[in-house]
Design a protein around this motif. Sequence first.
Motif, PDB file in Angstrom:
ATOM      1  N   ILE A   9      -3.758   3.913  -1.926  1.00 13.01           N
ATOM      2  CA  ILE A   9      -3.540   3.001  -3.860  1.00 13.01           C
ATOM      3  C   ILE A   9      -2.923   1.367  -3.251  1.00 13.01           C
ATOM      4  O   ILE A   9      -1.847   1.539  -2.427  1.00 13.01           O
ATOM      5  CB  ILE A   9      -2.702   3.551  -4.158  1.00 13.01           C
ATOM      6  CG1 ILE A   9      -3.237   5.154  -5.247  1.00 13.01           C
ATOM      7  CG2 ILE A   9      -2.284   1.940  -6.102  1.00 13.01           C
ATOM      8  CD1 ILE A   9      -2.100   5.553  -5.853  1.00 13.01           C
ATOM      9  N   ASN A  10      -3.745   0.628  -3.317  1.00 10.98           N
ATOM     10  CA  ASN A  10      -3.075  -0.667  -2.563  1.00 10.98           C
ATOM     11  C   ASN A  10      -2.678  -1.586  -4.169  1.00 10.98           C
ATOM     12  O   ASN A  10      -3.917  -1.620  -4.937  1.00 10.98           O
ATOM     13  CB  ASN A  10      -4.331  -1.555  -1.839  1.00 10.98           C
ATOM     14  CG  ASN A  10      -4.254  -0.972  -0.469  1.00 10.98           C
ATOM     15  OD1 ASN A  10      -4.877  -0.392   0.148  1.00 10.98           O
ATOM     16  ND2 ASN A  10      -4.127  -2.390   0.629  1.00 10.98           N
TER      17      ASN A  10
ATOM     18  N   LYS B 148      -8.069   4.525  -3.099  1.00 10.47           N
ATOM     19  CA  LYS B 148      -9.433   5.239  -2.110  1.00 10.47           C
ATOM     20  C   LYS B 148      -9.250   6.859  -1.180  1.00 10.47           C
ATOM     21  O   LYS B 148      -8.084   7.012  -0.909  1.00 10.47           O
ATOM     22  CB  LYS B 148      -9.755   4.674  -0.984  1.00 10.47           C
ATOM     23  CG  LYS B 148      -9.319   4.248   0.143  1.00 10.47           C
ATOM     24  CD  LYS B 148      -9.780   3.202   1.182  1.00 10.47           C
ATOM     25  CE  LYS B 148      -9.026   2.582   2.882  1.00 10.47           C
ATOM     26  NZ  LYS B 148      -9.484   2.019   3.525  1.00 10.47           N
TER      27      LYS B 148
ATOM     28  N   GLU C  25      -3.481  -4.316 -11.400  1.00 12.86           N
ATOM     29  CA  GLU C  25      -4.738  -3.970 -10.954  1.00 12.86           C
ATOM     30  C   GLU C  25      -4.305  -3.427  -9.394  1.00 12.86           C
ATOM     31  O   GLU C  25      -3.267  -3.801  -8.116  1.00 12.86           O
ATOM     32  CB  GLU C  25      -5.553  -5.852 -10.752  1.00 12.86           C
ATOM     33  CG  GLU C  25      -5.872  -6.220 -12.043  1.00 12.86           C
ATOM     34  CD  GLU C  25      -6.431  -7.140 -12.104  1.00 12.86           C
ATOM     35  OE1 GLU C  25      -6.981  -7.744 -10.677  1.00 12.86           O
ATOM     36  OE2 GLU C  25      -6.820  -7.412 -13.104  1.00 12.86           O
TER      37      GLU C  25
ATOM     38  N   SER D 227      -2.310  -5.094  -6.075  1.00 15.19           N
ATOM     39  CA  SER D 227      -2.664  -6.675  -6.058  1.00 15.19           C
ATOM     40  C   SER D 227      -1.252  -7.097  -6.206  1.00 15.19           C
ATOM     41  O   SER D 227      -0.605  -7.266  -6.840  1.00 15.19           O
ATOM     42  CB  SER D 227      -4.258  -7.087  -6.207  1.00 15.19           C
ATOM     43  OG  SER D 227      -3.862  -6.950  -7.887  1.00 15.19           O
TER      44      SER D 227
ATOM     45  N   GLN E  85       1.116  -1.025  -0.191  1.00 17.69           N
ATOM     46  CA  GLN E  85       0.526  -0.082   0.036  1.00 17.69           C
ATOM     47  C   GLN E  85       0.789   1.393   0.161  1.00 17.69           C
ATOM     48  O   GLN E  85       1.604   1.780   0.728  1.00 17.69           O
ATOM     49  CB  GLN E  85      -0.755   0.177   1.227  1.00 17.69           C
ATOM     50  CG  GLN E  85      -2.002   1.409   1.320  1.00 17.69           C
ATOM     51  CD  GLN E  85      -2.959   1.533   2.913  1.00 17.69           C
ATOM     52  OE1 GLN E  85      -2.523   1.899   3.393  1.00 17.69           O
ATOM     53  NE2 GLN E  85      -4.073   1.018   2.185  1.00 17.69           N
TER      54      GLN E  85
ATOM     55  N   SER F 155     -12.808   6.310   5.769  1.00 18.90           N
ATOM     56  CA  SER F 155     -12.717   6.576   4.154  1.00 18.90           C
ATOM     57  C   SER F 155     -13.779   7.679   4.500  1.00 18.90           C
ATOM     58  O   SER F 155     -14.619   7.463   4.842  1.00 18.90           O
ATOM     59  CB  SER F 155     -12.767   5.120   3.775  1.00 18.90           C
ATOM     60  OG  SER F 155     -12.679   5.310   2.143  1.00 18.90           O
TER      61      SER F 155
ATOM     62  N   PRO G 275     -12.888   1.829  -1.452  1.00 10.64           N
ATOM     63  CA  PRO G 275     -12.321   2.126  -2.656  1.00 10.64           C
ATOM     64  C   PRO G 275     -12.592   1.570  -4.065  1.00 10.64           C
ATOM     65  O   PRO G 275     -13.905   0.788  -4.248  1.00 10.64           O
ATOM     66  CB  PRO G 275     -11.509   0.856  -1.832  1.00 10.64           C
ATOM     67  CG  PRO G 275     -12.404  -0.357  -1.160  1.00 10.64           C
ATOM     68  CD  PRO G 275     -13.265   0.397  -0.569  1.00 10.64           C
ATOM     69  N   LEU G 276     -11.944   2.146  -4.657  1.00 15.62           N
ATOM     70  CA  LEU G 276     -12.214   2.036  -5.956  1.00 15.62           C
ATOM     71  C   LEU G 276     -11.044   1.326  -6.739  1.00 15.62           C
ATOM     72  O   LEU G 276     -10.315   1.295  -6.548  1.00 15.62           O
ATOM     73  CB  LEU G 276     -12.462   3.025  -6.863  1.00 15.62           C
ATOM     74  CG  LEU G 276     -13.611   4.646  -6.578  1.00 15.62           C
ATOM     75  CD1 LEU G 276     -13.467   5.386  -6.732  1.00 15.62           C
ATOM     76  CD2 LEU G 276     -14.948   3.829  -6.219  1.00 15.62           C
ATOM     77  N   PRO G 277     -12.424   0.143  -7.494  1.00 10.53           N
ATOM     78  CA  PRO G 277     -11.094  -0.555  -8.723  1.00 10.53           C
ATOM     79  C   PRO G 277      -9.879   0.191  -9.610  1.00 10.53           C
ATOM     80  O   PRO G 277     -11.394   0.660 -10.130  1.00 10.53           O
ATOM     81  CB  PRO G 277     -11.827  -1.758  -8.823  1.00 10.53           C
ATOM     82  CG  PRO G 277     -13.274  -1.001  -9.539  1.00 10.53           C
ATOM     83  CD  PRO G 277     -13.202  -0.280  -7.939  1.00 10.53           C
ATOM     84  N   VAL G 278      -9.027   0.035  -9.671  1.00  8.80           N
ATOM     85  CA  VAL G 278      -7.963   1.032 -10.929  1.00  8.80           C
ATOM     86  C   VAL G 278      -7.113   0.400 -11.501  1.00  8.80           C
ATOM     87  O   VAL G 278      -6.665  -0.776 -11.035  1.00  8.80           O
ATOM     88  CB  VAL G 278      -7.833   2.271 -10.470  1.00  8.80           C
ATOM     89  CG1 VAL G 278      -8.558   3.557 -10.076  1.00  8.80           C
ATOM     90  CG2 VAL G 278      -6.477   1.832  -9.138  1.00  8.80           C
TER      91      VAL G 278
ATOM     92  N   THR H 250      -6.527  -0.648  -5.823  1.00  9.51           N
ATOM     93  CA  THR H 250      -8.159  -0.515  -5.563  1.00  9.51           C
ATOM     94  C   THR H 250      -7.101   1.011  -5.194  1.00  9.51           C
ATOM     95  O   THR H 250      -6.043   1.417  -4.567  1.00  9.51           O
ATOM     96  CB  THR H 250      -8.359  -1.010  -4.701  1.00  9.51           C
ATOM     97  OG1 THR H 250      -7.476  -0.700  -3.188  1.00  9.51           O
ATOM     98  CG2 THR H 250      -9.364  -1.973  -5.033  1.00  9.51           C
TER      99      THR H 250
END
Length: 303
Positions: A130-131, A163, A159, A133, A118, A173, A177-180, A161
């Motif tokens: 930003i996490n 937030k 890939e 994967s 992260q 938060s 979280p949004l996937p990006v 996420t």
Amino acid sequence: SNSYTPVHLLPPPECSGECAFVLSGLFNEAFAALDAKGQWNNQRVGPNTDRLARKPSEVAKASSDGGVSPIARLVTEVGAWKIGEQIQKLVFYKNGFVFVQAGTVQGTGQWSISSDNQIRLDVCRKIFTINFSGADPIKACHVAGENEGSFQASECAHEATMKALLPNRASRSTGPPLPVIISFAGTPFESEWDEGDVSSLPNVVKDLMGSGPWSWGGVMPLGFFRGGHLSTLWGDGKWGPVKDEATGGWSEDTIYMNFVGQKHIVKILPCHQFLSTRASDGEETKGWMQIPDKNPLEAHCPL
């Protein structure tokens, strides 16, 4: 504390500005005059100015297993990133600064490692996480097929996420979280050196990689990244080591840069400076590492 300053302050660090040397000289002159009159208490002297020195800051902290964080290595070595359509350029530097470009707005912020996978991003007086994967994000940057195992920045796409967190309440938060997709934002290029033996490169190259932000004649950002990827305000270029004519080995204080169709021979100077000479006509340009403003994006924040 209740202690007195030493009568003679030590000189400022080598790379301090002129004002630091002028001020320390004036202080020493005043302290000596007071001491000569018996108005200085030499029995209660505090520490000298060397106690104020700080080591260079790097955010590439160790991961939980004691090694260098793979995320820190990844984001500082690869160069310019983009996040979907929202952020067109995101450049991470080892000292914790980040350059952001979103639409027509650009500026700087700060970043740090929150955990093994992260990143914490602090821009526009907002905090984002930003996490990433996957356990080995750098592996995704290696070319498959015939050249499998070779690093190629243009292959980097991950890939993740993202937030936003509430200001001053970093654990809260503002939403899910949004996937990006965070991916390489530069122009695809062939590596300028053997990626299988980065350790054999001269120290000047290893030290420059991921450092910055640098300015070119006052124009920033300029960044040096893995494989010879050069990120400039005028577009991508290339950089790398040069041979020392006297020894036949790599030079430890000179590199080359190619961008906007021009080759430059760049001598790295003390105190985070360089002098560049354009190969075509000998024109010289000075550059230096520039500490940016903390909140330049605040007025027109795109995030």
